[in-house]
Design an enzyme around this catalytic site. Structure first.
Site, mmCIF file in Angstrom:
data_model
loop_
_atom_site.group_PDB
_atom_site.id
_atom_site.type_symbol
_atom_site.label_atom_id
_atom_site.label_comp_id
_atom_site.label_asym_id
_atom_site.label_seq_id
_atom_site.Cartn_x
_atom_site.Cartn_y
_atom_site.Cartn_z
ATOM 1 N N ASP A 168 6.239 34.337 21.794
ATOM 2 C CA ASP A 168 6.024 33.369 22.229
ATOM 3 C C ASP A 168 4.539 31.934 20.796
ATOM 4 O OD1 ASP A 168 5.565 29.955 22.612
ATOM 5 O OD2 ASP A 168 5.462 30.563 24.725
ATOM 6 N N LYS A 176 0.710 25.443 20.275
ATOM 7 C CA LYS A 176 -0.364 24.350 19.827
ATOM 8 C C LYS A 176 -2.258 25.296 21.252
ATOM 9 C CE LYS A 176 2.363 20.716 20.168
ATOM 10 N NZ LYS A 176 3.464 19.345 21.167
ATOM 11 N N ASP A 198 10.379 35.719 14.081
ATOM 12 C CA ASP A 198 11.710 34.678 13.586
ATOM 13 C C ASP A 198 10.503 33.421 13.078
ATOM 14 O OD1 ASP A 198 12.066 32.523 16.256
ATOM 15 O OD2 ASP A 198 11.156 34.818 17.114
ATOM 16 N N TYR A 243 16.481 42.146 21.935
ATOM 17 C CA TYR A 243 17.019 40.685 23.068
ATOM 18 C C TYR A 243 16.863 39.691 21.873
ATOM 19 C CZ TYR A 243 18.083 36.704 25.807
ATOM 20 O OH TYR A 243 19.173 36.079 26.032
ATOM 21 N N GLU A 298 15.328 39.369 18.618
ATOM 22 C CA GLU A 298 15.768 39.466 17.296
ATOM 23 C C GLU A 298 17.735 39.237 17.230
ATOM 24 O OE1 GLU A 298 15.349 42.422 13.838
ATOM 25 O OE2 GLU A 298 14.253 43.593 15.561
#
Length: 259
Positions: A125, A129, A159, A206, A208
């Site tokens: 993740d 923020k 990604d 998973y 990717e």
């Protein structure tokens, strides 16, 4: 909690390569194998490589198959996810794989200073923020310093344009030795592509597979982490990512339709 998750948790308790520690337990009892992973679990002197946020463990197991002379430990707080990789390692007799269910912020409770040779961070993740929760942020770099050997290698596959840009800026700002930098890992025509290990493309998590199915670029950075020096956070204004993950069911449908 669903019956399937409960079944997975029960099975995990019987898999020898799985270690499960909830938050807070280590502060009371300590982890008995800290500093002894090579001798007491792996029974060799090979390098120890961690995958942080390993999810289903595809990358941990894939790397273990590709590099039998190294020892790989997948770490995640979600036990139901790593069940798949743990069963794969058990069923195929992989002796250089372990899974540790715990929070990444507790890393130094499980590993002694300098015990870890290399770290992989695969599709985390980006925490756009919350910089203190960002796995490539300076808060976690200081944590990694507690367990990583001096100058140990850190690998990021992502990604996220935001996380790739942020990490690149953080590396350069703090003068970390940059080992590899690929803004598009699957661009085989890029000048650097030939020197990258094929495992970077052959082993897919998973997430990717999800990003590739959507036509997104996969980015890769590798750098060395110096053992000392005060770290600085980049203050640049970085554009935020504008997309979200598919649900698990959506990707499974996509994969079924493409078979």
């Amino acid at each position: 909690m669903g019956k399937n998750k409960l079944k997975k948790f029960r099975e995990m308790e019987s898999i020898d390569c799985v270690f499960q520690y909830p938050f807070g337990l280590l502060r009371e009892k300590g982890f008995p194998m800290k500093g002894r992973w090579r001798g007491e679990f792996f029974h060799n002197d090979g390098p120890i490589v961690l995958e942080l946020g390993c999810g289903k463990g595809e990358y941990t197991v894939g790397l273990a198959r590709r590099f039998p002379d190294k020892n790989f430990i997948g770490i995640d707080i979600k036990g139901a996810r790593m069940h798949s990789g743990a069963c794969d390692a058990r069923d195929n007799g992989l002796t250089n794989v372990a899974f540790l269910r715990t929070g990444i912020e507790l890393l130094d409770n499980f590993f002694a200073p300098g015990e870890v040779d290399e770290i992989w961070i695969t599709f985390p993740d980006p925490q756009m923020k919350k910089v203190r929760k960002r796995l490539t942020g300076t808060t976690f770099m200081n944590l990694y310093r507690k367990v990583l050997k001096p100058g140990g290698r850190i690998n990021l596959k992502t990604d996220s344009p935001f996380l790739y840009t942020y990490t690149s800026l953080m590396v350069r700002l703090n003068g970390f030795p940059l080992l590899e930098d690929s803004p598009d890992l699957y661009d085989t025509a890029a000048p650097h592509a030939a020197r990258l290990d094929s495992a970077l493309r052959d082993i897919k998590t998973y997430y990717e597979r999800q990003w590739l199915a959507r036509g997104l670029q996969i980015r890769y950075l590798a750098f060395s982490l110096p053992p000392e020096g005060e770290l600085q956070e980049p203050q640049d204004d970085i554009p935020l990512d504008t997309y979200r993950s598919f649900s698990r069911g959506t990707l499974e449908t996509m994969n079924t339709n493409s078979d």
